[in-house]
Write an enzyme that holds these catalytic residues in place. Structure first.
Site, mmCIF file in Angstrom:
data_model
loop_
_atom_site.group_PDB
_atom_site.id
_atom_site.type_symbol
_atom_site.label_atom_id
_atom_site.label_comp_id
_atom_site.label_asym_id
_atom_site.label_seq_id
_atom_site.Cartn_x
_atom_site.Cartn_y
_atom_site.Cartn_z
ATOM 1 N N LYS A 98 0.861 -1.176 0.000
ATOM 2 C CA LYS A 98 0.000 0.000 0.000
ATOM 3 C C LYS A 98 0.897 1.227 0.000
ATOM 4 O O LYS A 98 1.657 1.455 0.936
ATOM 5 C CB LYS A 98 -0.907 0.004 1.233
ATOM 6 C CG LYS A 98 -2.039 -1.011 1.172
ATOM 7 C CD LYS A 98 -2.918 -0.910 2.411
ATOM 8 C CE LYS A 98 -4.133 -1.834 2.276
ATOM 9 N NZ LYS A 98 -3.736 -3.258 2.136
ATOM 10 N N ASP A 132 -1.146 -2.347 -4.063
ATOM 11 C CA ASP A 132 -2.548 -2.337 -3.668
ATOM 12 C C ASP A 132 -3.165 -1.003 -4.074
ATOM 13 O O ASP A 132 -2.479 0.023 -4.122
ATOM 14 C CB ASP A 132 -2.684 -2.501 -2.156
ATOM 15 C CG ASP A 132 -2.601 -3.952 -1.711
ATOM 16 O OD1 ASP A 132 -2.997 -4.833 -2.491
ATOM 17 O OD2 ASP A 132 -2.140 -4.200 -0.588
ATOM 18 N N GLN A 161 -9.940 -1.602 -8.686
ATOM 19 C CA GLN A 161 -11.186 -1.847 -7.965
ATOM 20 C C GLN A 161 -12.374 -1.635 -8.909
ATOM 21 O O GLN A 161 -12.625 -0.520 -9.351
ATOM 22 C CB GLN A 161 -11.272 -0.918 -6.758
ATOM 23 C CG GLN A 161 -10.113 -1.153 -5.782
ATOM 24 C CD GLN A 161 -10.172 -0.255 -4.563
ATOM 25 O OE1 GLN A 161 -10.439 -0.714 -3.465
ATOM 26 N NE2 GLN A 161 -9.921 1.018 -4.754
ATOM 27 N N ARG A 182 -4.409 -7.072 -10.808
ATOM 28 C CA ARG A 182 -5.299 -7.769 -9.872
ATOM 29 C C ARG A 182 -6.641 -7.052 -9.878
ATOM 30 O O ARG A 182 -6.730 -5.866 -9.546
ATOM 31 C CB ARG A 182 -4.718 -7.746 -8.459
ATOM 32 C CG ARG A 182 -5.656 -8.352 -7.405
ATOM 33 C CD ARG A 182 -5.242 -7.981 -5.999
ATOM 34 N NE ARG A 182 -3.940 -8.516 -5.664
ATOM 35 C CZ ARG A 182 -3.056 -7.917 -4.856
ATOM 36 N NH1 ARG A 182 -3.351 -6.742 -4.309
ATOM 37 N NH2 ARG A 182 -1.903 -8.474 -4.603
ATOM 38 N N ALA A 187 -12.988 -2.340 -1.543
ATOM 39 C CA ALA A 187 -13.274 -2.552 -0.114
ATOM 40 C C ALA A 187 -13.173 -1.278 0.710
ATOM 41 O O ALA A 187 -12.964 -1.336 1.912
ATOM 42 C CB ALA A 187 -12.306 -3.599 0.443
ATOM 43 N N THR A 224 -11.281 -13.116 -6.351
ATOM 44 C CA THR A 224 -12.683 -13.330 -6.015
ATOM 45 C C THR A 224 -12.843 -14.640 -5.266
ATOM 46 O O THR A 224 -12.064 -15.576 -5.452
ATOM 47 C CB THR A 224 -13.575 -13.352 -7.281
ATOM 48 O OG1 THR A 224 -14.947 -13.488 -6.905
ATOM 49 C CG2 THR A 224 -13.198 -14.493 -8.213
ATOM 50 N N HIS A 225 -13.887 -14.696 -4.413
ATOM 51 C CA HIS A 225 -14.278 -15.940 -3.757
ATOM 52 C C HIS A 225 -15.626 -16.418 -4.280
ATOM 53 O O HIS A 225 -16.162 -17.414 -3.801
ATOM 54 C CB HIS A 225 -14.378 -15.733 -2.237
ATOM 55 C CG HIS A 225 -13.131 -15.207 -1.621
ATOM 56 N ND1 HIS A 225 -12.922 -13.869 -1.398
ATOM 57 C CD2 HIS A 225 -12.009 -15.843 -1.191
ATOM 58 C CE1 HIS A 225 -11.726 -13.701 -0.852
ATOM 59 N NE2 HIS A 225 -11.153 -14.877 -0.722
#
Length: 305
Positions: A98, A132, A161, A182, A187, A224-225
């Site tokens: 970050k 990130d 994002q 990514r 979030a 992802t989940h």
């Protein structure tokens, strides 16, 4: 609504002190955080390696507003990467950074120099870095720093994002040869002027961004989940002629470990996002906000179950 409340709480000092003071909070945090020390993180990474899972390691912390603290975080990454060298993970053991933790809120130049130091340490071990992405006010700065880092470290990745309105355009710009991206839903608590607020709208935006990346020439990292999004990724890979080696799935430490291992067993590269360190509060609250199941787990633990 619950997610928005938890995201608001992630920035509250009062809630932070209260949550941190619960005797059983540590039990829950241990599910999502791989410990506070480098050695604890390394132990977790070895277990994941033995399960045929790749890792990206995050030294927890953000919003540094002190130059000495930013330098300390950068050095923590260098120390971590040195400790991981004997594991010989190569590109299966990268780090996530970050930029706000290494001085971005103070000065872009400071963040860039610290990020370069971390990239150099990663390259020395045959690995790399992914930046990130934080709240929408940092996106232009982060992408600017990414461009400069890629001049010397072209494999440097970045998170995008999907819930931000701008992200489809950012994905188009980044979907080129050698570009590691990514894709996450997002979030942070964002205003309606900058990001989708409805879950269904966020999911649709994610799929649009995913299609752009999978159709491009870069290396998508699909974070992802969600089984539905995993299936869509596999369909898009087939449509655009992708193979198992030119994209990967990413999941969070402690979440859906059975799914992680199943995907890896089917030949996919699965990378686990492994956070460690004592500054866990903001990360922990965002994980609770993302999935109601995480909140239920937290409440059961507080009840001693």
């Amino acid at each position: 609504m619950l997610g928005q409340l938890l995201l608001a709480a992630s920035g509250s000092g009062v809630v932070r002190r209260s949550v941190s003071g619960f005797p059983l909070t540590r039990k829950v945090v241990d599910r999502f955080v791989a410990g506070e020390s480098v050695q604890e993180a390394r132990n977790a990474i070895e277990r994941l390696r033995d399960a045929n899972l790749a890792v990206t390691v995050d030294h927890l912390g953000e919003e540094t507003r002190d130059a000495r603290a930013a330098e300390t975080v950068a050095q923590a990454y260098v120390t971590l990467l040195e400790a991981l060298k004997p594991l010989q993970l190569g590109t299966r053991g990268e780090v996530s950074v970050k930029l706000s933790a290494v001085g971005q809120r103070l000065d872009d130049g400071m963040a860039l120099e610290h990020a370069r130091e971390i990239c150099a340490a990663a390259a020395a071990g045959g690995s790399t870095v992914t930046l990130d992405m934080e709240d929408h006010t940092t996106v232009d700065s982060t992408l600017g720093i990414l461009r400069k880092l890629r001049e010397d470290y072209p494999s440097t990745g970045v998170a995008i994002q999907a819930y931000l309105f701008r992200s489809e355009d950012d994905c188009r710009d980044l979907a080129h040869e050698g570009s590691r991206v990514r894709l996450v839903k997002g979030a942070y608590r964002e205003p309606a002027s900058a990001a989708h607020q409805d879950k269904q709208a966020v999911d649709k935006a994610y799929v649009r961004c995913l299609r752009i990346l999978m159709a491009g020439k870069g290396y998508p990292m699909v974070a992802t989940h969600d089984d539905r999004l995993i299936s869509i990724t596999e369909l898009l890979a087939d449509r655009f002629g992708r193979t198992l080696g030119d994209h990967e799935f990413q999941m969070l430490y402690g979440i859906r470990t059975d799914r992680q291992e199943a995907l890896a067993g089917a030949g996919h590269t699965v990378r686990v996002y492994v956070p460690y360190g004592d500054d866990w509060y903001g990360y922990f609250m965002r994980r609770l906000a993302e999935r109601p199941a995480n909140v239920a787990f937290f409440l059961r633990a507080l009840g001693g179950k």
